[in-house]
Design a protein around this motif. Structure first.
Motif, PDB file in Angstrom:
ATOM      1  N   GLY A 267      35.315  49.078  42.446  1.00 24.10           N
ATOM      2  CA  GLY A 267      36.329  50.037  41.827  1.00 24.10           C
ATOM      3  C   GLY A 267      37.301  49.153  41.093  1.00 24.10           C
ATOM      4  O   GLY A 267      37.553  49.550  39.835  1.00 24.10           O
ATOM      5  N   GLU A 268      37.747  47.852  41.246  1.00 28.07           N
ATOM      6  CA  GLU A 268      38.607  47.158  40.201  1.00 28.07           C
ATOM      7  C   GLU A 268      37.957  46.985  39.359  1.00 28.07           C
ATOM      8  O   GLU A 268      38.379  46.893  37.956  1.00 28.07           O
ATOM      9  N   LEU A 269      36.633  46.619  39.138  1.00 27.20           N
ATOM     10  CA  LEU A 269      35.948  46.281  37.983  1.00 27.20           C
ATOM     11  C   LEU A 269      35.485  47.443  37.121  1.00 27.20           C
ATOM     12  O   LEU A 269      35.711  47.219  35.958  1.00 27.20           O
ATOM     13  N   ALA A 270      35.479  48.586  37.881  1.00 29.73           N
ATOM     14  CA  ALA A 270      35.287  49.855  36.938  1.00 29.73           C
ATOM     15  C   ALA A 270      36.512  50.104  36.198  1.00 29.73           C
ATOM     16  O   ALA A 270      36.789  50.590  35.089  1.00 29.73           O
ATOM     17  N   GLY A 271      37.564  49.912  37.174  1.00 26.23           N
ATOM     18  CA  GLY A 271      38.933  50.294  36.574  1.00 26.23           C
ATOM     19  C   GLY A 271      39.269  49.353  35.155  1.00 26.23           C
ATOM     20  O   GLY A 271      39.764  49.585  34.053  1.00 26.23           O
ATOM     21  N   LEU A 272      39.082  48.117  35.145  1.00 23.20           N
ATOM     22  CA  LEU A 272      39.144  47.301  34.253  1.00 23.20           C
ATOM     23  C   LEU A 272      38.533  47.753  32.920  1.00 23.20           C
ATOM     24  O   LEU A 272      39.124  47.445  31.863  1.00 23.20           O
ATOM     25  N   TYR A 273      37.042  47.977  33.177  1.00 24.73           N
ATOM     26  CA  TYR A 273      36.147  48.083  32.106  1.00 24.73           C
ATOM     27  C   TYR A 273      36.789  49.633  31.457  1.00 24.73           C
ATOM     28  O   TYR A 273      36.612  49.585  30.200  1.00 24.73           O
ATOM     29  N   VAL A 274      36.879  50.348  32.211  1.00 28.26           N
ATOM     30  CA  VAL A 274      37.414  51.776  31.712  1.00 28.26           C
ATOM     31  C   VAL A 274      38.711  51.616  30.782  1.00 28.26           C
ATOM     32  O   VAL A 274      38.707  52.191  29.500  1.00 28.26           O
ATOM     33  N   ALA A 275      39.539  50.909  31.208  1.00 27.09           N
ATOM     34  CA  ALA A 275      40.853  50.446  30.557  1.00 27.09           C
ATOM     35  C   ALA A 275      40.485  49.621  29.069  1.00 27.09           C
ATOM     36  O   ALA A 275      41.046  50.271  28.115  1.00 27.09           O
ATOM     37  N   GLY A 276      39.489  48.709  29.243  1.00 28.86           N
ATOM     38  CA  GLY A 276      39.411  48.030  28.163  1.00 28.86           C
ATOM     39  C   GLY A 276      38.688  49.015  27.077  1.00 28.86           C
ATOM     40  O   GLY A 276      38.681  48.672  25.573  1.00 28.86           O
ATOM     41  N   ALA A 277      37.828  49.752  27.408  1.00 24.18           N
ATOM     42  CA  ALA A 277      36.927  50.598  26.724  1.00 24.18           C
ATOM     43  C   ALA A 277      37.810  51.984  26.040  1.00 24.18           C
ATOM     44  O   ALA A 277      37.645  52.120  24.804  1.00 24.18           O
ATOM     45  N   THR A 278      38.922  52.407  26.759  1.00 23.89           N
ATOM     46  CA  THR A 278      39.771  53.507  26.457  1.00 23.89           C
ATOM     47  C   THR A 278      40.626  52.785  25.503  1.00 23.89           C
ATOM     48  O   THR A 278      41.354  53.729  24.664  1.00 23.89           O
TER      49      THR A 278
ATOM     50  N   PRO B  80      41.358  49.984  23.616  1.00 25.05           N
ATOM     51  CA  PRO B  80      41.035  48.528  22.842  1.00 25.05           C
ATOM     52  C   PRO B  80      42.239  48.017  22.048  1.00 25.05           C
ATOM     53  O   PRO B  80      42.048  47.558  21.210  1.00 25.05           O
ATOM     54  N   LEU B  81      43.244  47.989  22.435  1.00 26.04           N
ATOM     55  CA  LEU B  81      44.690  48.067  21.817  1.00 26.04           C
ATOM     56  C   LEU B  81      45.092  46.722  21.554  1.00 26.04           C
ATOM     57  O   LEU B  81      45.887  46.084  21.035  1.00 26.04           O
ATOM     58  N   TRP B  82      44.503  45.695  22.528  1.00 22.21           N
ATOM     59  CA  TRP B  82      45.315  44.405  22.656  1.00 22.21           C
ATOM     60  C   TRP B  82      43.942  43.227  22.708  1.00 22.21           C
ATOM     61  O   TRP B  82      43.080  43.474  23.071  1.00 22.21           O
ATOM     62  N   PRO B  83      44.331  42.093  22.465  1.00 20.53           N
ATOM     63  CA  PRO B  83      43.250  40.989  22.608  1.00 20.53           C
ATOM     64  C   PRO B  83      42.736  40.912  24.051  1.00 20.53           C
ATOM     65  O   PRO B  83      41.773  40.675  24.235  1.00 20.53           O
ATOM     66  N   GLU B  84      43.747  41.133  24.971  1.00 26.18           N
ATOM     67  CA  GLU B  84      43.289  40.966  26.328  1.00 26.18           C
ATOM     68  C   GLU B  84      42.172  42.290  26.678  1.00 26.18           C
ATOM     69  O   GLU B  84      41.342  42.034  27.797  1.00 26.18           O
ATOM     70  N   ALA B  85      42.148  43.199  26.015  1.00 28.33           N
ATOM     71  CA  ALA B  85      41.172  44.374  26.399  1.00 28.33           C
ATOM     72  C   ALA B  85      39.806  43.726  26.208  1.00 28.33           C
ATOM     73  O   ALA B  85      38.862  44.361  27.038  1.00 28.33           O
ATOM     74  N   ARG B  86      39.551  42.962  25.560  1.00 25.51           N
ATOM     75  CA  ARG B  86      37.960  42.359  25.314  1.00 25.51           C
ATOM     76  C   ARG B  86      37.971  41.634  26.620  1.00 25.51           C
ATOM     77  O   ARG B  86      36.607  41.797  27.102  1.00 25.51           O
ATOM     78  N   LEU B  87      38.850  40.882  27.437  1.00 26.76           N
ATOM     79  CA  LEU B  87      38.509  40.315  28.371  1.00 26.76           C
ATOM     80  C   LEU B  87      38.244  41.314  29.695  1.00 26.76           C
ATOM     81  O   LEU B  87      37.525  41.024  30.420  1.00 26.76           O
ATOM     82  N   TRP B  88      38.960  42.282  29.604  1.00 26.28           N
ATOM     83  CA  TRP B  88      38.910  43.411  30.527  1.00 26.28           C
ATOM     84  C   TRP B  88      37.486  44.198  30.602  1.00 26.28           C
ATOM     85  O   TRP B  88      36.882  44.174  31.459  1.00 26.28           O
ATOM     86  N   ARG B  89      37.024  44.313  29.288  1.00 33.18           N
ATOM     87  CA  ARG B  89      35.585  44.768  29.336  1.00 33.18           C
ATOM     88  C   ARG B  89      34.509  43.881  29.589  1.00 33.18           C
ATOM     89  O   ARG B  89      33.647  44.160  30.147  1.00 33.18           O
ATOM     90  N   ARG B  90      34.652  42.493  29.350  1.00 34.49           N
ATOM     91  CA  ARG B  90      33.849  41.701  29.548  1.00 34.49           C
ATOM     92  C   ARG B  90      33.631  41.396  31.123  1.00 34.49           C
ATOM     93  O   ARG B  90      32.772  41.276  31.884  1.00 34.49           O
ATOM     94  N   ALA B  91      34.908  41.209  31.641  1.00 32.23           N
ATOM     95  CA  ALA B  91      35.002  41.056  33.014  1.00 32.23           C
ATOM     96  C   ALA B  91      34.483  42.123  33.704  1.00 32.23           C
ATOM     97  O   ALA B  91      33.560  42.119  34.782  1.00 32.23           O
ATOM     98  N   GLY B  92      34.783  43.371  33.359  1.00 26.72           N
ATOM     99  CA  GLY B  92      34.171  44.787  34.191  1.00 26.72           C
ATOM    100  C   GLY B  92      32.836  44.666  33.711  1.00 26.72           C
ATOM    101  O   GLY B  92      32.076  45.106  34.901  1.00 26.72           O
ATOM    102  N   ARG B  93      32.234  44.655  32.801  1.00 27.74           N
ATOM    103  CA  ARG B  93      30.800  44.708  32.595  1.00 27.74           C
ATOM    104  C   ARG B  93      29.817  43.436  33.114  1.00 27.74           C
ATOM    105  O   ARG B  93      29.115  44.043  34.071  1.00 27.74           O
ATOM    106  N   GLU B  94      30.366  42.387  33.172  1.00 35.14           N
ATOM    107  CA  GLU B  94      29.521  41.438  33.841  1.00 35.14           C
ATOM    108  C   GLU B  94      29.832  41.442  35.364  1.00 35.14           C
ATOM    109  O   GLU B  94      28.649  41.429  35.924  1.00 35.14           O
TER     110      GLU B  94
END
Length: 662
Positions: free
Chosen positions: A242-253, A255-269
């Motif tokens: 659930g936590e990984l899904a929340g991170l990925y969804v936030a990063g995909a929805t 993508p407004l900060w540099p950290e969003a790339r980290l959210w997507r990568r951590a969530g996807r992996e």
């Protein structure tokens, strides 16, 4: 929780860990301890690049597809909130830190250090968390998209701003769980999609622009909170997914900060890894809980749709494992749409889209999966297309679903799930004459503590013509009275054999098993091979007792599919005092006759014969022993009927119970 109780809990938890987990936990706990001792200083939220477009992963629908969304939205605006089985007048907006259970206002201490599970002081924390998942904002967004009425947008704005004021980061119970933050993010992302994203009319006026700044700032804080405090990989279970899904969804929805790339990568992996680690090849989630099976699938689905919307879909392995999970649900669901309540269940639902759809979440997932995978068997099992699936996949879902139904595929395509340890025996499956047994010959649960597994080895459910006879009584409660928590997860509350008064596994707390059992499949034969559907398995949970007994059970259904024979043996070096428990649906009537028992559910009747000798009792709402109860919803416990047989048996002596359709 008293300091003495805390010490006992942590000691029991430590006893269940592997060496690798202890090392990992020591390192991460040390780093977290440093963070928690620091004063709660707010890091500055980076400026959002508003011109960057996020993934679009929900279709825009015509007003015809409203389901219950308008009704639910109007309920919320009137201050009525559905929290588990209760409809509560909590106001609009509610007090976000007041627990609806016991109406206790929780303090605004550092959420990362709060003991929120002290039920005596704060009530059952699950009620507060349900309120703060913000699924109701989704039905308000649906209502606005359907009607264009500003009052629904205004309602979203008021709820959000009140939450930001009442729940400042990182203060209070709503900043105590990375999973809860993730579920909020997923529902916020859904709302964002439904109201038009960055260019929503909600943000047109100056007050709306302020709201957008506050909202995006909270999105960033939520995602960073999850990234810093998410569950450990060694024992995360559904919470980690659930936590990984929340991170990925936030990063995909967003993508407004540099950290969003980290959210997507951590969530996807993380999701790509965890779906293969936590879910067996044959589709059984390793927590051995059908409730969390549903919960996990929705997290995987929503993250997967967000990835598709971003143009970078997840792997084929990811989606294949999700399809296998639905094949498992289809296999254990009977002709009446009933799914056994194996393991824990807390009525967890991820998405607010479910609130506006109503109906069974399993049926909804089967319908969605049928379209995602082009699987006609899943469509046949679902039966009808639900409105949640339409909201997720678009208006053309209706015609595509009808096309799948016309292919005439079997509804139950698989009956054996050996890696997950679940087997389906039966005849005339998915017809009005169905006779279906779902047998649990699997492990206790996931990780060192198997937190959400029940001591239910070799238990099973039985339904006839889509009507439930033998059931798994459910969960009862998590944080309510201990007798209910331990009773519902104990062996005697399942359709299996008990030695003395011992559970098959040794409990160390509400979510800890200190000593586990191991199950072994000995024989599996289908009708074509033997003329009867047969399964034999055993477990070693009682080997800790004198004589080192092992419980072996066989199930055999005759070739006509109208008679089930269950044989139990206790193998070891000594005679044993045993009990057999048979838990019937609350819709069943049990009548004693000179020749045995007659069990009826509506027009369907079964004859039941018990082993010779021994004592037979019919229990209804009994607390000593704990039997004759069913929990169909979280924290709701109602009387049902349990038949108990007790006696002494020599080592290897067979005990035979027969169920015959009349």
């Amino acid at each position: 929780m008293s300091s003495l109780t805390q010490v006992g809990w942590y000691w029991n938890r430590l006893r269940c860990m592997s060496v690798a987990e202890i090392v990992e936990r020591a390192g991460s706990s040390a780093s977290r301890a440093v963070v928690r001792r620091r004063p709660a200083r707010l890091a500055a939220v980076p400026a959002a690049r508003l011109e960057k477009a996020g993934a679009v992963w929900l279709p825009k629908l015509e007003p015809a597809f409203h389901g219950l969304a308008l009704k639910r939205a109007d309920e919320v605006l009137s201050g009525q909130w559905r929290v588990f089985s209760r409809l509560l007048g909590l106001g609009f907006p509610p007090e976000w830190n007041r627990n609806p259970d016991k109406e206790v206002l929780l303090p605004l201490g550092d959420g990362r250090r709060m003991d929120v599970h002290d039920a005596a002081a704060f009530g059952d924390i699950k009620y507060l968390r349900e309120l703060n998942r913000h699924r109701e904002l989704v039905v308000l967004a649906q209502a606005w998209q359907l009607t264009g009425r500003e009052r629904y947008l205004d309602g979203i704005a008021l709820l959000l701003e009140s939450w930001f004021v009442q729940c400042p980061h990182p203060r209070g119970a709503n900043w105590s769980s990375a999973l809860e933050a993730a579920i909020r993010l997923i529902n916020w992302a859904t709302v964002w999609q439904l109201i038009g994203g960055m260019q929503s009319p909600l943000f047109e006026r100056p007050v709306g622009k302020v709201l957008r700044i506050d909202w995006l700032s909270s999105v960033w804080r939520h995602a960073e909170f999850i990234r810093g405090f998410r569950s450990r990989e060694s024992n995360g279970g559904h919470a980690l997914i659930g936590e990984l899904a929340g991170l990925y969804v936030a990063g995909a929805t967003w993508p407004l900060w540099p950290e969003a790339r980290l959210w997507r990568r951590a969530g996807r992996e993380g999701l790509e890894r965890e779906v293969l680690r936590q879910c067996t090849v044959d589709g059984v989630h390793k927590e051995q809980s059908t409730g969390y099976q549903q919960f996990v699938w929705d997290f995987l689905l929503l993250a997967g749709l967000a990835a598709r919307g971003s143009g970078k879909p997840f792997s084929t392995d990811y989606w294949q494992r999700m399809e296998a999970m639905l094949e498992y649900v289809a296999g254990i669901m009977d002709a009446g749409g009933n799914v056994p309540s194996f393991g824990d269940a807390d009525d967890g639902v991820v998405s607010g889209l479910s609130l506006g759809a109503g109906g069974c979440p399993f049926h909804s997932q089967l319908a969605t999966g049928a379209l995602l995978f082009g699987n006609p068997s899943l469509a046949r099992k679902a039966g009808v297309l639900d409105t949640r699936t339409v909201w997720l996949l678009g208006a053309d879902a209706c015609s595509r679903f009808d096309t799948l139904l016309l292919k005439g595929a079997p509804a139950t395509r698989r009956t054996d799930f050996p890696e997950g340890g679940v087997f389906v025996l039966g005849s005339r499956l998915d017809t009005p004459d169905e006779f279906r047994v779902v047998a649990d010959a699997g492990p206790l649960g996931l990780g060192g503590v198997a937190a959400h597994g029940h001591a239910d080895a070799l238990s099973f459910t039985l339904s006839v013509a889509g009507r439930q006879f033998l059931i798994d009584p459910g969960t009862g409660t998590y944080h309510g009275p201990a007798k209910w928590r331990h009773g519902f997860r104990g062996t005697a509350m399942h359709n299996t054999l008990v030695l003395g008064r011992d559970d098959q596994a040794v409990s160390g707390g509400r979510f800890v098993w200190l000593r586990r059992f191991r199950t072994t499949l000995l024989e599996r034969a289908g009708v074509a091979a033997s003329g009867a559907d047969r399964l034999v398995a055993e477990h070693d949970g009682y080997r800790r007792l004198p004589g080192k007994p092992v419980h072996r059970r066989s199930w055999q259904m005759d070739s006509r599919g109208t008679c089930l024979t269950v044989q139990d043996q206790v193998l070891g070096s000594a005679s044993q005092s045993v009990s057999l428990y048979w838990h019937f649906s609350e819709d069943c009537n049990v009548t004693c006759t000179p020749d045995g028992l007659i069990v009826s559910n509506g027009p369907i009747r079964l004859g039941m014969s018990l082993p010779e000798g021994g004592d037979v009792s019919v229990l209804h709402g009994s607390e000593v022993p704990m039997a004759g109860w069913v929990s169909r919803a979280y924290d709701v416990i109602e009387p049902s009927t349990t038949v108990a047989w007790r006696g002494s048996v020599m080592a290897g002596e067979p005990l035979e119970t027969v169920f015959r359709r009349l």
